[in-house]
Motif scaffolding. Structure first.
Motif, PDB file in Angstrom:
ATOM      1  N   ASN A 125       1.285   5.578  -1.749  1.00 41.12           N
ATOM      2  CA  ASN A 125       1.074   6.577  -0.830  1.00 41.12           C
ATOM      3  C   ASN A 125       2.213   7.649  -1.232  1.00 41.12           C
ATOM      4  OD1 ASN A 125      -0.136   7.637   1.384  1.00 41.12           O
ATOM      5  ND2 ASN A 125       1.202   6.537   2.850  1.00 41.12           N
ATOM      6  N   PRO A 134       0.823  -1.221   0.032  1.00 44.20           N
ATOM      7  CA  PRO A 134       0.022  -0.083  -0.177  1.00 44.20           C
ATOM      8  C   PRO A 134       0.801   1.297   0.024  1.00 44.20           C
ATOM      9  CG  PRO A 134      -0.523  -1.193   2.024  1.00 44.20           C
ATOM     10  CD  PRO A 134       0.523  -2.127   1.130  1.00 44.20           C
ATOM     11  N   GLN A 135       1.847   1.003   0.739  1.00 50.31           N
ATOM     12  CA  GLN A 135       2.885   2.184   0.687  1.00 50.31           C
ATOM     13  C   GLN A 135       3.303   2.992  -0.685  1.00 50.31           C
ATOM     14  OE1 GLN A 135       3.307  -0.291   2.499  1.00 50.31           O
ATOM     15  NE2 GLN A 135       3.511   0.119   4.671  1.00 50.31           N
TER      16      GLN A 135
HETATM   17  C1  LIG Z   1       0.693   7.060   3.978  1.00 54.90           C
HETATM   18  O1  LIG Z   1       1.294   8.569   4.545  1.00 54.90           O
HETATM   19  C2  LIG Z   1       0.491   9.035   5.794  1.00 54.90           C
HETATM   20  C3  LIG Z   1       1.065  10.417   5.625  1.00 54.90           C
HETATM   21  O2  LIG Z   1       2.138  10.708   5.257  1.00 54.90           O
HETATM   22  C4  LIG Z   1       0.595   8.327   6.698  1.00 54.90           C
HETATM   23  O3  LIG Z   1      -0.090   8.786   7.768  1.00 54.90           O
HETATM   24  C5  LIG Z   1       0.158   6.877   6.475  1.00 54.90           C
HETATM   25  O4  LIG Z   1       0.468   5.937   7.574  1.00 54.90           O
HETATM   26  C6  LIG Z   1       0.940   6.189   5.130  1.00 54.90           C
HETATM   27  N1  LIG Z   1       0.263   5.169   4.763  1.00 54.90           N
HETATM   28  C7  LIG Z   1       1.240   4.042   4.722  1.00 54.90           C
HETATM   29  C8  LIG Z   1       0.386   2.807   4.155  1.00 54.90           C
HETATM   30  O5  LIG Z   1       2.053   3.904   4.682  1.00 54.90           O
END
Ligand SMILES: *[C@@H]1O[C@H](CO)[C@@H](O)[C@H](O)[C@H]1NC(C)=O
Ligand SMILES: *[C@@H]1O[C@H](CO)[C@@H](O)[C@H](O)[C@H]1NC(C)=O
Ligand SMILES: *[C@@H]1O[C@H](CO)[C@@H](O)[C@H](O)[C@H]1NC(C)=O
Ligand SMILES: *[C@@H]1O[C@H](CO)[C@@H](O)[C@H](O)[C@H]1NC(C)=O
Ligand SMILES: *[C@@H]1O[C@H](CO)[C@@H](O)[C@H](O)[C@H]1NC(C)=O
Ligand SMILES: *[C@@H]1O[C@H](CO)[C@@H](O)[C@H](O)[C@H]1NC(C)=O
Ligand SMILES: *[C@@H]1O[C@H](CO)[C@@H](O)[C@H](O)[C@H]1NC(C)=O
Ligand SMILES: *[C@@H]1O[C@H](CO)[C@@H](O)[C@H](O)[C@H]1NC(C)=O
Ligand SMILES: *[C@@H]1O[C@H](CO)[C@@H](O)[C@H](O)[C@H]1NC(C)=O
Ligand SMILES: *[C@@H]1O[C@H](CO)[C@@H](O)[C@H](O)[C@H]1NC(C)=O
Ligand SMILES: *[C@@H]1O[C@H](CO)[C@@H](O)[C@H](O)[C@H]1NC(C)=O
Ligand SMILES: CC(=O)N[C@H]1CO[C@H](CO)[C@@H](O)[C@@H]1O
Length: 791
Positions: free
Chosen positions: A539, A535-536
């Motif tokens: 992001n 998922p990252q």
């Molecule tokens: C995506 O980014 C947001 C803010 O930067 C963070 O809060 C979130 O945990 C991240 N999600 C993942 C899956 O890393």
């Protein structure tokens, strides 16, 4: 030198300040108190400004002489200097500031002012102005303009006038106005939309004889240079007329300029030949005539210009021969650019030039098949560009030591060099070896490298150890080699990485969860990568091109796909677009990476599960390819909002349900493939969805309506196997790539155009790149930019 002149003035100015400073100390003067009138004018000026970053928030305290950017004379206590360059100021730039009676220096450059106001009182300033330096240049407001320059007339002491970037197209008398400034040394009006040189009226009476530096680059004169014009500018030493739409021949009066040192006429429409008299410019150091339509022979008198430091005459139509004789007196030459020319280079094999170059570009010339031996004698090369120059063979030892020495930019793109360079350590920051026949392992590279392109070679093996710690690396392009290994484990450490092109190799492994937050482009196409898509990856807020096609990725798509914000916003900043040709099964298609073309291609993997509806809310996406997976899902009504969609391929999955009517809103859709799914219902009629042929819909037995024929009969579909063949898939990739391709898209891969300088963000990138190139800086068009920072 440009830089010297302005710097000397600054120096004198400082000297003056220091002496006055000394005097006050002796008389034990109390702190300077600001003049009330001056304070009022400054506060007036501040009123129109949006000081978004609070850079001049201090402008309210009592003593205005202590305010940011304000300098007062120690004895008279009057404001003499206002320097607010690069302070992020927006809003109105009010020239009421010129009412400061003792102002001698005003610099408001490089802010974001978007309007200039000129109070009427400007025209009847009563005090005699002592303003000698005025710089309002490079503000980025879209509509920054002045109707005329009449307000300049009281400021007859001006020596430096820099208005670059301000739209002056309405001022047809600009030349007349500046000729009323008797002390003017430096005039910079780049990118002012000037469209007139007063060709048709007489100009002989103009007095321009004090001007030493004249920069009129990036205007649109659409005409020739008046023939006698340069008879009026006897003191002209630096002349920049780059990219100004100048036609006609090089005027003969230009060749009378005995003290001319810099001449830049590049990127115009100059015709005719270089006059023989060019040899009579005894002081010329920097000569740039590149990118015109000059023709004929290159005069042998060019060889007399023994002061030449930099020579750039590429991209013309010369039908000439150049021999070692042409350069026999050029012992000071440091930069030589003859790229894009048909000139025949007739250098003796054992020629040892009298110069040591730091910059050499012979790209797109005919040099091969042997590497030009005289280049091996150049021991101080910082930049070498020999792309597309027909080179196949090198002297292994000499070549190795040459390329290892180069510290800045090495470009050997598009030759046929087939060496094994795995033993070398390349120290350059920019490296392009792409489109050659290099074999063996990758060479070692310097830890400072920022750009690497070794694509389209026969490199094999794993990423060398030296590539694992490249903290500055921003662009890595390894496509189409035979590289292998778990490359992503190493690249995950590169915190500054923007472009990651790894396509068409034999890499394997999974995508790590932590990657550079700056990634804009991720291309893993056609490797052996596997595992889930973390998922990252969705992001990454800057990502605009994601291509994971033809791997072995599995699992489902996470909901976080909506976090691909760049796929959703319509403004993207990117350093430069990339285009390259891919040859697949004997066919060529153009693969484009450019920010206007947001792309998600996950095709030909083993992805399964429900496609999150969020995917269809990424409204800026232009290419979406999920074909040849096991994905389940429906097309939501939301798809109607993906107005930029040009190519949509969901074929060979398990999509079901009706095709929503809203899909007919996708007016740019040029390629559609929904075949081999389980869609049902009727294809919306009366829309362009009918303009696709049957193959776009085939293999959905329950789908009805034109252009699908036989749709009333329930089709049997005995074969539930996916009719996936490699060839069909590649055809569809090719088709979807072609579609929506912009016409005239011709931005060179590493091409840097002069207009770069106008865009601040790019300018900085370019200067970083150019840093250390020294003289190359001079030939470029804006000697002002770093006046006070450099040298
Ligand atoms: C995506 O980014 C947001 C803010 O930067 C963070 O809060 C979130 O945990 C991240 N999600 C993942 C899956 O890393
Ligand atoms: C005098 O002027 C100089 C330069 O402007 C400044 O650095 C210095 O502080 C001033 N001296 C006093 C006593 O204000
Ligand atoms: C300056 O003058 C004040 C009084 O007017 C005195 O107190 C101070 O010591 C003097 N400073 C110097 C450096 O002479
Ligand atoms: C300047 O000129 C304007 C008209 O152009 C006039 O109204 C104004 O009084 C003048 N100001 C001074 C200080 O002369
Ligand atoms: C031209 O330059 C020379 C030498 O710097 C100087 O003496 C002369 O005054 C200049 N001419 C004009 C018109 O400024
Ligand atoms: C330059 O001016 C000509 C006509 O004067 C116009 O046709 C052309 O579009 C202009 N070019 C640019 C780049 O503005
Ligand atoms: C420019 O000056 C040269 C020499 O001083 C002279 O021969 C030529 O006629 C002049 N050109 C024009 C157009 O005045
Ligand atoms: C590269 O080498 C291969 C075989 O070694 C050869 O077939 C091919 O033509 C070469 N390509 C170029 C561009 O030289
Ligand atoms: C690389 O260096 C090793 C050891 O110095 C040598 O044996 C090998 O032949 C070299 N390879 C090439 C391609 O030069
Ligand atoms: C990587 O770079 C860091 C910082 O420059 C350094 O401390 C570290 O030793 C390097 N690691 C390797 C394997 O070179
Ligand atoms: C998406 O981004 C938002 C804001 O940055 C963040 O709060 C959220 O956790 C992200 N979602 C995922 C699934 O990473
Ligand atoms: C050093 C060198 O190669 N000089 C040659 C330059 O070109 C002239 C004319 O072709 C030759 O005579 C020189 O020998």
């Amino acid at each position: 030198m440009t830089i010297l002149t302005s710097q000397m003035t600054l120096f004198l100015f400082m000297l003056l300040s220091i002496t006055t400073f000394h005097k006050t100390m002796c008389s034990n003067h109390t702190v300077v108190q600001c003049n009330e009138k001056d304070r009022e004018i400054l506060l007036n000026f501040k009123q129109g400004i949006h000081d978004t970053f609070g850079r001049i928030s201090i402008w309210s305290e009592k003593d205005c002489c202590a305010w940011e950017g304000v300098h007062c004379d120690n004895t008279t206590e009057r404001v003499t200097k206002l320097d607010l360059h690069l302070k992020d100021l927006k809003g109105e730039m009010s020239l009421c500031i010129l009412e400061l009676e003792f102002l001698s220096y005003l610099d408001l450059s490089m802010n974001h002012f978007d309007v200039i106001s000129i109070p009427v009182t400007q025209h009847n300033i009563t005090h005699s102005s002592s303003l000698f330096y005025l710089d309002l240049s490079f503000n980025e407001g879209p509509n920054l303009h002045m109707d005329n320059l009449d307000w300049l007339s009281p400021h007859s002491s001006l020596k430096y006038l820099i208005l670059s970037g301000i739209d002056l197209h309405k001022e047809s008398n600009w030349l007349q106005v500046v000729s009323t400034l008797p002390s003017l040394l430096e005039l910079q009006l780049t990118d002012c939309k000037l469209n007139n040189f007063m060709f048709n009226s007489s100009f002989e009476y103009l007095n321009l004889s004090s001007i030493v530096i004249l920069n009129l680059s990036l205007n649109n004169f659409t005409s020739h240079l008046p023939n006698g014009f340069f008879n009026l500018t006897k003191n002209l030493t630096y002349l920049y007329l780059h990219e100004s739409n100048i036609h006609g021949e090089i005027p003969s009066s230009l060749l009378n300029l005995q003290i001319l040192r810099h001449l830049d006429l590049s990127k115009n429409n100059l015709q005719g030949s270089i006059p023989d008299r060019i040899g009579q410019l005894p002081n010329i150091q920097h000569l740039d005539l590149s990118m015109n339509m000059l023709s004929g022979f290159i005069p042998s008198t060019l060889g007399n210009l023994s002061s030449l430091i930099s020579l750039s005459i590429g991209s013309n139509n010369f039908s000439a021969e150049i021999s070692n004789l042409t350069f026999s007196k050029h012992s000071s030459l440091v930069s030589l650019d003859m790229s894009n020319s048909n000139v025949a280079f007739q250098f003796d094999l054992d020629w040892v030039p009298p110069f040591q170059l730091s910059h050499l570009s012979l790209s797109n010339t005919n040099q091969g098949p042997n590497f030009p031996s005289w280049i091996y004698t150049q021991k101080s090369l910082q930049d070498l560009d020999l792309s597309s120059s027909g080179i196949s063979f090198v002297d292994r030892n000499k070549f190795s030591s040459l390329v290892e020495r180069i510290p800045n930019e090495l470009i050997l793109t598009n030759n046929s060099i087939a060496e094994d360079i795995s033993n070398l350590t390349l120290n350059c920051l920019f490296l392009r070896l792409d489109h050659n026949n290099f074999t063996g392992g990758l060479p070692n590279i310097s830890p400072m490298t920022t750009h690497v392109d070794v694509s389209f070679n026969s490199f094999s093996g794993e990423i060398p150890h030296s590539w694992k710690n490249l903290t500055d690396l921003q662009y890595i392009i390894l496509c189409r080699n035979r590289l292998s290994g778990e490359v992503l484990v190493h690249l995950a450490n590169l915190k500054d990485l923007r472009y990651m092109f790894l396509g068409e190799n034999e890499f394997y492994g999974t995508i790590p969860t932590m990657m550079s937050q700056y990634l804009q482009v991720v291309i893993l196409r056609s490797n052996q990568f596997e595992g889930n898509i973390p998922p990252q990856l969705f992001n990454l807020t800057s990502l605009f091109h994601l291509d994971l096609a033809h791997n072995k990725f599995s699992g489902s798509l996470p909901n976080s796909v909506y976090n691909l914000t760049q796929m959703n916003t319509n403004h993207v900043y990117v350093w430069r677009p990339v285009t390259f040709n891919l040859f697949t099964k004997g066919q060529e298609y153009v693969y484009q990476v450019r920010p206007e073309r947001r792309t998600i291609d996950l095709s030909a993997n083993s992805l399964s599960g429900e496609v999150p509806l969020e995917l269809f809310r990424l409204v800026q996406v232009q290419t979406l390819n999920l074909s040849h997976n096991n994905l389940i899902g429906t097309i939501p009504k939301d798809i109607g909002r993906m107005k930029n969609m040009e190519s949509l391929d969901l074929s060979s999955n398990k999509f079901y349900g009706e095709i929503p009517q809203s899909m007919s809103l996708l007016t740019f859709l040029g390629y559609l493939n929904l075949s081999y799914n389980n869609f049902d219902g009727k294809i919306p009629t009366g829309t362009q969805l009918q303009s696709f042929n049957e193959s776009s819909y085939i293999g959905n037995p329950k789908l009805c309506g034109a252009p699908v024929t036989n749709c009333t009969t329930e089709e049997e579909n005995p074969n539930t196997e996916k009719p996936f063949t490699q060839i069909e898939d590649e055809d569809s990739i090719r088709e979807s790539m072609y579609l929506g391709m912009g016409i005239g898209f011709a931005v060179g891969f590493w091409g840097i155009s002069g207009s770069l300088f106008l865009i601040r963000k790019w300018r900085h990138a370019y200067f970083r790149f150019i840093d250390g190139v020294g003289d190359k800086l001079y030939v470029t068009l804006i000697p002002k930019l770093n006046n006070f920072g450099k040298n």
